[in-house]
Motif scaffolding. Structure first.
Motif, PDB file in Angstrom:
ATOM      1  N   LEU A 327      35.310  22.620  54.561  1.00  0.00           N
ATOM      2  CA  LEU A 327      36.385  22.806  53.610  1.00  0.00           C
ATOM      3  C   LEU A 327      37.644  22.710  54.128  1.00  0.00           C
ATOM      4  O   LEU A 327      38.570  22.353  53.331  1.00  0.00           O
ATOM      5  N   GLU A 328      37.949  23.079  55.133  1.00  0.00           N
ATOM      6  CA  GLU A 328      39.388  22.888  55.915  1.00  0.00           C
ATOM      7  C   GLU A 328      39.928  21.691  55.763  1.00  0.00           C
ATOM      8  O   GLU A 328      40.994  21.453  55.429  1.00  0.00           O
ATOM      9  N   GLN A 329      39.147  20.632  56.113  1.00  0.00           N
ATOM     10  CA  GLN A 329      39.290  19.238  55.853  1.00  0.00           C
ATOM     11  C   GLN A 329      39.469  18.750  54.611  1.00  0.00           C
ATOM     12  O   GLN A 329      40.414  18.217  54.038  1.00  0.00           O
ATOM     13  N   LYS A 330      38.307  18.832  53.758  1.00  0.00           N
ATOM     14  CA  LYS A 330      38.257  18.412  52.424  1.00  0.00           C
ATOM     15  C   LYS A 330      39.167  18.922  51.373  1.00  0.00           C
ATOM     16  O   LYS A 330      39.620  18.173  50.420  1.00  0.00           O
ATOM     17  N   LEU A 331      39.328  20.133  51.523  1.00  0.00           N
ATOM     18  CA  LEU A 331      40.150  20.827  50.402  1.00  0.00           C
ATOM     19  C   LEU A 331      41.536  21.351  50.729  1.00  0.00           C
ATOM     20  O   LEU A 331      42.009  22.105  50.345  1.00  0.00           O
ATOM     21  N   ARG A 332      42.068  20.519  51.911  1.00  0.00           N
ATOM     22  CA  ARG A 332      43.402  20.752  52.324  1.00  0.00           C
ATOM     23  C   ARG A 332      44.476  20.248  51.443  1.00  0.00           C
ATOM     24  O   ARG A 332      44.253  19.415  50.663  1.00  0.00           O
ATOM     25  N   LEU A 333      45.443  21.050  51.382  1.00  0.00           N
ATOM     26  CA  LEU A 333      46.682  20.892  50.536  1.00  0.00           C
ATOM     27  C   LEU A 333      47.375  19.620  51.156  1.00  0.00           C
ATOM     28  O   LEU A 333      47.710  19.795  52.333  1.00  0.00           O
ATOM     29  N   LEU A 334      47.486  18.602  50.704  1.00  0.00           N
ATOM     30  CA  LEU A 334      48.168  17.484  51.342  1.00  0.00           C
ATOM     31  C   LEU A 334      49.815  17.883  51.252  1.00  0.00           C
ATOM     32  O   LEU A 334      50.072  18.616  50.408  1.00  0.00           O
ATOM     33  N   PRO A 335      50.624  17.113  51.999  1.00  0.00           N
ATOM     34  CA  PRO A 335      51.987  17.605  52.151  1.00  0.00           C
ATOM     35  C   PRO A 335      52.651  17.534  50.854  1.00  0.00           C
ATOM     36  O   PRO A 335      53.377  18.783  50.638  1.00  0.00           O
ATOM     37  N   ASN A 336      52.410  16.674  49.823  1.00  0.00           N
ATOM     38  CA  ASN A 336      53.132  16.982  48.420  1.00  0.00           C
ATOM     39  C   ASN A 336      52.415  17.566  47.457  1.00  0.00           C
ATOM     40  O   ASN A 336      52.862  17.702  46.351  1.00  0.00           O
ATOM     41  N   ASP A 337      51.208  18.296  47.971  1.00  0.00           N
ATOM     42  CA  ASP A 337      50.371  18.999  46.898  1.00  0.00           C
ATOM     43  C   ASP A 337      51.067  20.152  46.230  1.00  0.00           C
ATOM     44  O   ASP A 337      51.704  20.939  47.351  1.00  0.00           O
ATOM     45  N   ARG A 338      50.765  20.701  45.143  1.00  0.00           N
ATOM     46  CA  ARG A 338      51.281  22.021  44.551  1.00  0.00           C
ATOM     47  C   ARG A 338      50.186  22.851  44.537  1.00  0.00           C
ATOM     48  O   ARG A 338      49.188  22.508  43.968  1.00  0.00           O
ATOM     49  N   ASP A 339      50.371  24.137  45.116  1.00  0.00           N
ATOM     50  CA  ASP A 339      49.394  25.211  44.667  1.00  0.00           C
ATOM     51  C   ASP A 339      49.926  25.772  43.581  1.00  0.00           C
ATOM     52  O   ASP A 339      51.054  25.576  43.062  1.00  0.00           O
ATOM     53  N   MET A 340      49.195  26.909  43.243  1.00  0.00           N
ATOM     54  CA  MET A 340      49.487  27.676  42.018  1.00  0.00           C
ATOM     55  C   MET A 340      48.950  28.912  41.987  1.00  0.00           C
ATOM     56  O   MET A 340      47.646  29.144  42.328  1.00  0.00           O
ATOM     57  N   ILE A 341      49.603  29.879  41.493  1.00  0.00           N
ATOM     58  CA  ILE A 341      48.817  31.149  41.676  1.00  0.00           C
ATOM     59  C   ILE A 341      49.057  31.687  40.109  1.00  0.00           C
ATOM     60  O   ILE A 341      50.161  31.428  39.425  1.00  0.00           O
ATOM     61  N   ILE A 342      47.941  32.257  39.434  1.00  0.00           N
ATOM     62  CA  ILE A 342      48.058  32.609  38.165  1.00  0.00           C
ATOM     63  C   ILE A 342      47.559  34.328  38.258  1.00  0.00           C
ATOM     64  O   ILE A 342      46.515  34.664  38.798  1.00  0.00           O
ATOM     65  N   MET A 343      48.417  35.026  37.671  1.00  0.00           N
ATOM     66  CA  MET A 343      48.030  36.616  37.598  1.00  0.00           C
ATOM     67  C   MET A 343      48.177  36.799  36.184  1.00  0.00           C
ATOM     68  O   MET A 343      49.027  36.347  35.403  1.00  0.00           O
ATOM     69  N   LEU A 344      47.083  37.755  35.552  1.00  0.00           N
ATOM     70  CA  LEU A 344      47.194  38.050  34.034  1.00  0.00           C
ATOM     71  C   LEU A 344      46.369  39.399  33.855  1.00  0.00           C
ATOM     72  O   LEU A 344      45.281  39.641  34.675  1.00  0.00           O
ATOM     73  N   HIS A 345      47.055  40.009  33.432  1.00  0.00           N
ATOM     74  CA  HIS A 345      46.821  41.505  33.066  1.00  0.00           C
ATOM     75  C   HIS A 345      46.202  41.569  31.519  1.00  0.00           C
ATOM     76  O   HIS A 345      47.175  41.218  30.671  1.00  0.00           O
ATOM     77  N   GLU A 346      45.203  42.070  31.159  1.00  0.00           N
ATOM     78  CA  GLU A 346      44.689  42.154  29.684  1.00  0.00           C
ATOM     79  C   GLU A 346      44.553  43.759  29.670  1.00  0.00           C
ATOM     80  O   GLU A 346      43.557  44.389  30.131  1.00  0.00           O
ATOM     81  N   LEU A 347      45.425  44.441  28.755  1.00  0.00           N
ATOM     82  CA  LEU A 347      45.166  45.590  28.807  1.00  0.00           C
ATOM     83  C   LEU A 347      45.061  46.073  27.173  1.00  0.00           C
ATOM     84  O   LEU A 347      45.908  45.486  26.137  1.00  0.00           O
ATOM     85  N   GLY A 348      43.955  46.611  26.879  1.00  0.00           N
ATOM     86  CA  GLY A 348      43.500  46.954  25.519  1.00  0.00           C
ATOM     87  C   GLY A 348      43.978  48.367  25.008  1.00  0.00           C
ATOM     88  O   GLY A 348      43.727  49.262  26.161  1.00  0.00           O
ATOM     89  N   TYR A 349      44.668  48.745  24.173  1.00  0.00           N
ATOM     90  CA  TYR A 349      45.034  50.067  23.852  1.00  0.00           C
ATOM     91  C   TYR A 349      45.144  50.443  22.303  1.00  0.00           C
ATOM     92  O   TYR A 349      45.093  49.494  21.503  1.00  0.00           O
ATOM     93  N   GLN A 350      45.157  51.570  22.320  1.00  0.00           N
ATOM     94  CA  GLN A 350      45.404  52.015  20.735  1.00  0.00           C
ATOM     95  C   GLN A 350      46.487  52.929  20.545  1.00  0.00           C
ATOM     96  O   GLN A 350      46.728  53.840  21.405  1.00  0.00           O
ATOM     97  N   ARG A 351      47.533  52.681  19.881  1.00  0.00           N
ATOM     98  CA  ARG A 351      48.649  53.435  19.156  1.00  0.00           C
ATOM     99  C   ARG A 351      48.455  54.687  18.811  1.00  0.00           C
ATOM    100  O   ARG A 351      47.608  54.681  17.916  1.00  0.00           O
ATOM    101  N   GLU A 352      49.024  55.715  19.019  1.00  0.00           N
ATOM    102  CA  GLU A 352      48.830  57.030  18.280  1.00  0.00           C
ATOM    103  C   GLU A 352      49.103  56.867  16.701  1.00  0.00           C
ATOM    104  O   GLU A 352      49.854  56.247  16.527  1.00  0.00           O
ATOM    105  N   GLY A 353      48.140  57.274  15.993  1.00  0.00           N
ATOM    106  CA  GLY A 353      48.132  57.165  14.401  1.00  0.00           C
ATOM    107  C   GLY A 353      47.865  55.917  14.045  1.00  0.00           C
ATOM    108  O   GLY A 353      47.992  55.569  12.763  1.00  0.00           O
ATOM    109  N   GLU A 354      47.694  54.774  14.771  1.00  0.00           N
ATOM    110  CA  GLU A 354      47.232  53.656  14.210  1.00  0.00           C
ATOM    111  C   GLU A 354      45.661  53.440  14.289  1.00  0.00           C
ATOM    112  O   GLU A 354      45.162  53.801  15.057  1.00  0.00           O
ATOM    113  N   THR A 355      45.104  52.699  13.186  1.00  0.00           N
ATOM    114  CA  THR A 355      43.881  52.217  13.230  1.00  0.00           C
ATOM    115  C   THR A 355      43.575  51.269  13.969  1.00  0.00           C
ATOM    116  O   THR A 355      42.387  50.966  14.686  1.00  0.00           O
ATOM    117  N   ASN A 356      44.251  50.228  13.838  1.00  0.00           N
ATOM    118  CA  ASN A 356      44.159  48.878  14.781  1.00  0.00           C
ATOM    119  C   ASN A 356      44.116  48.951  16.232  1.00  0.00           C
ATOM    120  O   ASN A 356      45.163  49.714  16.923  1.00  0.00           O
TER     121      ASN A 356
END
Lengths: 432, 432
Positions: A327-356
């Protein structure tokens, strides 16, 4: 004049070291960089007049001690097994300590002594763990301040390859410690779903169809990350019926990796008598007949060339050892390759007094510039650089052993990150 | 003064009719809109002074004839079975004819007569078929003009729900003819892969892991669309060893739909004795035990409520009939929902004298404004509106029965589409 000691000059330390050196004149810092490989430390400091390079064997306590003794604050970028010894040495010499790794029970046990020594031992202050905690807490506390009730929180993060550099059938390239890729998920995962504690064993972790939609990025697969339960109390959301921290991957990565796991190719059990065998002789009996596999799997395995005529050069090896080197060989980043990080928070909530009920999402996408200035090095290094400066300047005055879930800490670090272009995109919608 | 007759005022005709009316004063057109449902035609024309609304039963040849007789050009937005009769009537009355549906052998057989009558019968001039052919031909001809050799061409298109309106576990909403969703893929598909003719039966069509990366949009699943082979010669790329036209869907749509197919729920075989049965009595024996299904499938089926206590109100029904009515209800676009179309061409080629092969990609993403002004209505309607104007003004002077694969046709239409914001994003990279 203050001295900052950075232990370890590996790929995640690149941006950290540069950032510290960039500010060193204004802040009147000297930045000491210690690594087993002195030339690596030299390369990362680039002859900067305020950089001092040391060859340090982190397993030699004397060498560690003499370097730590020079410091006002120590940042450990070493592999996790070394953190505790470094931290103990910091306590003995009364130095602040920061790292970007998971806080262990062993390290936590130093809390009383660290507190009474008036020191800051700030752990998990990188990307994941790090930015994830800080942005999660800001979101959670924001909802709480409005009187919202949280029914679901899912926090996703992945170190990936950017689509423009994605040119292999695994849709993945290695932007961090390659051993960790082999170890990821080994202990299974625990999280909460529908109010029930859910435990997934390693063999069931990787599922290409456990998908989440990342705003402006499309679908990614997630798998639960270690033990999420501990973070329920750290985040102050005990009783929330759906909670999980995850790792994001391209769906087809999970598809292929599940097969690697099923075939036992990630096993760390060593066997002897392998010297002089070919890779094919080693792997073919494990892989077996691939004729009823789908095209994707076949392309993925073909790409790794596990069944080559290359000779194995060690007698005692495990599948994981050999797979890692492939894997170190085959999946290495080549000098001009760009990596990427993605972070995502999903927060489900209900506001006081709202039905939705409502979904609030916060997402962060950072791309690397090339294989050196990776998104991973930026997002791990910048929080550390910001935090060590804030500790030295007294802006972070919290003491003891802790992680950045506290407002007095995350407000400072997130505020600075935003100034440096690490911005979350926030969306919100009512659930019909 | 010219008269344009639009037959059919359904959802795909909204933007076409508005566009024609917008230009009607400047172009000195009258726009006649005929539909079985006169009020629908009235609603779509909104009382415009240059609009004339007709109630037309398309199965009544006399009604058709008298309307067509008024026209200079006829645009048929009727369901496919009606096109041939409309076209024959256009030929008899010497009117130009345009539609956005697949050209049939029956229609093709009129070519000689159409040509000798100096008429233009332009078919497949919508989105897919339509914009796909035009943009494909522009790309292919561009590569050919540079002396490039094409080794692969894949043309993908999907009518989807935009991520911000994607709130159901099927990740799909219906933005076009709902019967077509049930029929899609029924005849299986034929395409070329690695130089081999490949035939996929219906049961193997839907695969959530047959993924493609859409620039700036992420991963989508594709399934091959009908018979791609015919387009090899139409596109002038006979002998290209990899060629396929596809439909794009969210991966989890394909996952769920594959299960619907496996269970036989898309079957059009009717049974009798269903009047007064509950939906549950009808569907439960077919669905059976779901306990070993994954969470996604369970959520998808739960969402459809197929096993409800609702009564079936017809004696003779097929699964497909009932499923269609459920899908029309559950997967409908709500008034403020946005649909989305994605088109992506992937063209692999090699430049003369170069050793590296290259990928060129062209992608188009169009989002709807709401459930009326859908991306589907825009991308189907605008090419038709542009083409009919060009035919009436003599800018398209090609005669006979044809589809828009010719430069004299696609250059005009694509140029106008670009002015109206229908733009492809092009990327190109060498294959390492």
């Amino acid at each position: 004049m203050r001295n900052i000691v950075v232990l370890g000059a590996g790929r995640s330390a690149t941006v950290l070291i540069r950032k510290l050196l960039d500010e060193s004149t204004e802040q009147n810092w000297h930045v000491h960089v210690g690594d087993m490989d002195r030339s690596l430390a030299e390369q990362k400091t680039g002859g900067h007049p305020r950089a001092i390079v040391h060859r340090v064997d982190p397993s030699d306590p004397d060498q560690l001690r003499s370097l730590i003794d020079l410091a006002d604050a120590v940042i450990s970028m070493l592999p996790p097994p070394f953190h505790y010894d470094v931290a103990v040495s910091c306590l003995q010499h009364r130095k602040h300590f920061l790292n970007a790794s998971y806080l262990t029970e062993e390290l936590k046990s130093l809390h009383g002594d660290v507190l009474s020594s008036n020191l800051t031992f700030l752990c998990e202050i990188g990307l994941d763990p790090g930015i994830d905690h800080m942005s999660a807490m800001e979101m959670i506390n924001g909802i709480r301040a409005e009187g919202g009730e949280i029914f679901c929180f899912r926090s996703h993060c992945g170190g990936l390859v950017s689509p423009e550099s994605d040119d292999n059938p695994w849709h993945y390239k290695i932007s961090w410690n390659s051993r960790n890729i082999l170890l990821a998920g080994k202990d299974g995962a625990v999280y909460v779903e529908n109010g029930q504690r859910k435990k997934l064993p390693y063999a069931e972790l990787f599922d290409p169809l456990r998908l989440v939609e990342v705003p402006e990025m499309g679908s990614y697969a997630w798998y639960p990350n270690r033990d999420s339960l501990a973070y329920l109390s750290l985040y102050g959301i005990e009783g929330v019926p759906d909670f999980v921290r995850t790792t994001l991957r391209h769906p087809l990565f999970c598809h292929g990796w599940r097969k690697l796991v099923q075939l036992g190719l990630t096993s760390e059990v060593s066997t002897t008598g392998n010297l002089g065998k070919t890779m094919c002789e080693f792997f073919h009996p494990l892989i077996g007949n691939t004729s009823n596999w789908d095209d994707t799997l076949r392309a993925q395995f073909h790409y790794l060339e596990l069944e080559s005529e290359e000779l194995i050069t060690r007698d005692e090896v495990s599948c994981a050892d050999l797979l890692q080197s492939v894997l170190e060989q085959k999946l290495r980043l080549l000098p001009n390759d760009r990596d990427m990080i993605i972070m995502l928070h999903e927060l489900g909530y209900q506001r006081e007094g709202e039905t939705n009920r409502r979904w609030k999402k916060a997402s962060l996408v950072v791309k690397g510039d090339n294989a050196t200035d990776t998104a991973m090095a930026k997002t791990v290094g910048l929080p550390l650089a910001i935090a060590v400066k804030a500790v030295l300047n007294g802006k972070i005055s919290r003491r003891g052993v802790f992680i950045p879930v506290y407002k007095d800490v995350y407000k400072i670090v997130l505020g600075e990150l935003e100034k440096q272009g690490i911005n979350f995109l926030t969306t919100e919608q009512a659930i019909p």
